[in-house]
Motif scaffolding. Structure first.
Motif, PDB file in Angstrom:
ATOM      1  N   ILE A   1      -3.978   5.915   3.998  1.00  0.00           N
ATOM      2  CA  ILE A   1      -3.366   4.656   3.576  1.00  0.00           C
ATOM      3  C   ILE A   1      -4.172   4.122   2.400  1.00  0.00           C
ATOM      4  CG2 ILE A   1      -2.708   2.326   4.260  1.00  0.00           C
ATOM      5  CD1 ILE A   1      -2.599   3.341   7.146  1.00  0.00           C
ATOM      6  N   ILE A   2      -3.521   4.003   1.240  1.00  0.00           N
ATOM      7  CA  ILE A   2      -4.182   3.608  -0.003  1.00  0.00           C
ATOM      8  C   ILE A   2      -4.023   2.110  -0.216  1.00  0.00           C
ATOM      9  CG2 ILE A   2      -4.253   3.923  -2.503  1.00  0.00           C
ATOM     10  CD1 ILE A   2      -3.134   6.717  -2.075  1.00  0.00           C
ATOM     11  N   ASN A  56       0.835  -1.194   0.000  1.00  0.00           N
ATOM     12  CA  ASN A  56       0.000   0.000   0.000  1.00  0.00           C
ATOM     13  C   ASN A  56       0.870   1.244   0.000  1.00  0.00           C
ATOM     14  OD1 ASN A  56       0.701   0.513   2.850  1.00  0.00           O
ATOM     15  ND2 ASN A  56      -0.620  -1.249   3.252  1.00  0.00           N
ATOM     16  N   LEU A  57       0.228   2.377  -0.235  1.00  0.00           N
ATOM     17  CA  LEU A  57       0.901   3.663  -0.239  1.00  0.00           C
ATOM     18  C   LEU A  57       0.401   4.479   0.947  1.00  0.00           C
ATOM     19  CD1 LEU A  57      -0.040   3.077  -3.525  1.00  0.00           C
ATOM     20  CD2 LEU A  57       1.728   4.815  -3.778  1.00  0.00           C
ATOM     21  N   THR A  58       1.322   5.173   1.592  1.00  0.00           N
ATOM     22  CA  THR A  58       0.983   6.043   2.714  1.00  0.00           C
ATOM     23  C   THR A  58       1.139   7.488   2.279  1.00  0.00           C
ATOM     24  OG1 THR A  58       1.746   4.378   4.286  1.00  0.00           O
ATOM     25  CG2 THR A  58       1.476   6.616   5.108  1.00  0.00           C
ATOM     26  N   VAL A  59       0.045   8.235   2.333  1.00  0.00           N
ATOM     27  CA  VAL A  59       0.025   9.645   1.924  1.00  0.00           C
ATOM     28  C   VAL A  59       0.080  10.505   3.182  1.00  0.00           C
ATOM     29  CG1 VAL A  59      -1.248  11.440   0.696  1.00  0.00           C
ATOM     30  CG2 VAL A  59      -1.338   9.065  -0.110  1.00  0.00           C
ATOM     31  N   VAL A  82      -9.467   3.717   0.676  1.00  0.00           N
ATOM     32  CA  VAL A  82      -8.533   4.608   1.368  1.00  0.00           C
ATOM     33  C   VAL A  82      -8.905   4.630   2.849  1.00  0.00           C
ATOM     34  CG1 VAL A  82      -7.629   6.952   1.577  1.00  0.00           C
ATOM     35  CG2 VAL A  82      -8.198   6.039  -0.683  1.00  0.00           C
ATOM     36  N   ASN A  83      -7.931   4.342   3.697  1.00  0.00           N
ATOM     37  CA  ASN A  83      -8.129   4.422   5.146  1.00  0.00           C
ATOM     38  C   ASN A  83      -7.508   5.728   5.657  1.00  0.00           C
ATOM     39  OD1 ASN A  83      -9.323   1.886   5.102  1.00  0.00           O
ATOM     40  ND2 ASN A  83      -7.398   0.823   5.544  1.00  0.00           N
ATOM     41  N   TYR A  84      -8.345   6.583   6.215  1.00  0.00           N
ATOM     42  CA  TYR A  84      -7.879   7.895   6.679  1.00  0.00           C
ATOM     43  C   TYR A  84      -7.658   7.867   8.179  1.00  0.00           C
ATOM     44  CZ  TYR A  84      -8.041  12.799   8.082  1.00  0.00           C
ATOM     45  OH  TYR A  84      -7.758  14.008   8.663  1.00  0.00           O
TER      46      TYR A  84
END
Length: 320
Positions: free
Chosen positions: A143-144, A78-81, A108-110
């Motif tokens: 978190i994507i 996953n990608l962390t923004v 997307v987990n915010y």
């Protein structure tokens, strides 16, 4: 009336399907007689072919279970923004909405700033030190989770490049080192399995072809007599083709049994090893579709190698 009935019966016996049935029965009878007369040699040939099929089958099973273990033991990439701390809640919601609209994104987990702080306190062990700070130094993160078809290194890096351009995004991190190593390892195992499979299929074809050539030489006088009395090449070929198919079929069945024995023997060992890592993992054998595919491939190889060997030696001068 009796003569007419006999003539009709003779015409029925000489029609296509009765003749075809008799030829099939004759061919399989020849296969059975040849197997019975050379039982030991035939069994040795079948065992050699079965071992040749078992090796790539075991390789495929190892690759299949390695993939399953990788999905079980490793998290989804996953990608962390990292969201700019100056963004208000409305702008943050709009940013999350923009990220969600990417076609490669599944969800997307915010995590708000307070939630990231609690997570950091829980896992870092610096909760007391963080209490001394006047303000929360951590940003909100998104978190994507990518879709299955987007779980590739090139696609993930492309998503990372696009998201980092969005307004309000400070940084996008992609921890794909384990993912790259795992993909490289599974691709390597897959290549090795395919290479072994190709060599083993060639070996199977050579073994079956050699056994058919030996059978032709042992029956060459019979073949010459059959040609002299007008037997067609198809009639002569059929017993040898069925013999090649029979060897491939029986060898594939034996190979499947050996593969299942292999899985049964090492399953307990793998179970002990996986328990050390705090998980339970059982090896999977072949399903019905895979087993049927192996049987069909082995039977087709037997038929093709028998056809090539028989055609070649029937056209030689000492056979004709």
């Amino acid at each position: 009336m009796l003569r007419i009935r006999k003539n009709n019966q003779q015409r029925d016996d000489n029609s296509f399907f009765p003749r075809w049935k008799r030829q099939i029965h004759y061919a399989w009878q020849n296969v059975y007689n040849d197997f019975r007369q050379h039982a030991i040699a035939s069994l040795l040939t079948i065992i050699v072919i079965a071992i040749s099929i078992t090796l790539p089958t075991i390789g495929y099973l190892l690759w299949k279970n390695a993939n399953q273990a990788a999905h079980q033991w490793y998290p989804t990439p996953n990608l962390t923004v990292y969201i700019n701390k100056t963004l208000n809640q409305k702008d943050t919601d709009n940013l999350i909405k923009q990220i969600t609209q990417f076609p490669e994104v599944e969800r997307v987990n915010y995590l708000s700033r307070d939630e990231t702080l609690q997570e950091f306190k829980l896992w870092s062990g610096f909760s007391e030190a963080l209490e001394l700070l006047d303000e929360n130094p951590l940003p909100a993160v998104a978190i994507i989770m990518p879709k299955d078809e987007a779980k590739q290194t090139a696609i993930l890096h492309a998503i990372q490049t696009e998201i980092v351009k969005l307004k309000g995004v400070d940084d996008v991190r992609l921890d794909d080192s384990w993912f790259t190593r795992l993909t490289t390892f599974t691709d390597m195992v897959k290549t090795i399995v395919w290479t072994i499979s190709i060599f083993m299929m060639i070996a199977v074809a050579l073994v079956i072809g050699n056994s058919i050539r030996l059978a032709i030489f042992s029956r060459r006088q019979t073949i010459i007599v059959m040609q002299l009395i007008g037997a067609t090449d198809g009639f002569i070929l059929r017993p040898f083709l069925y013999s090649g198919m029979f060897n491939g079929f029986i060898s594939a069945i034996l190979a499947l049994i050996l593969s299942e024995i292999f899985i049964f023997r090492i399953d307990a060992i793998i179970l002990n090893v996986s328990s050390v890592f705090g998980t339970i993992f059982n090896l999977e054998g072949l399903n019905w579709d895979e087993s049927l595919f192996i049987i069909l491939i082995a039977t087709m190889i037997g038929w093709l190698s028998a056809l090539l060997a028989t055609k070649k030696y029937l056209n030689m001068p000492h056979i004709n």
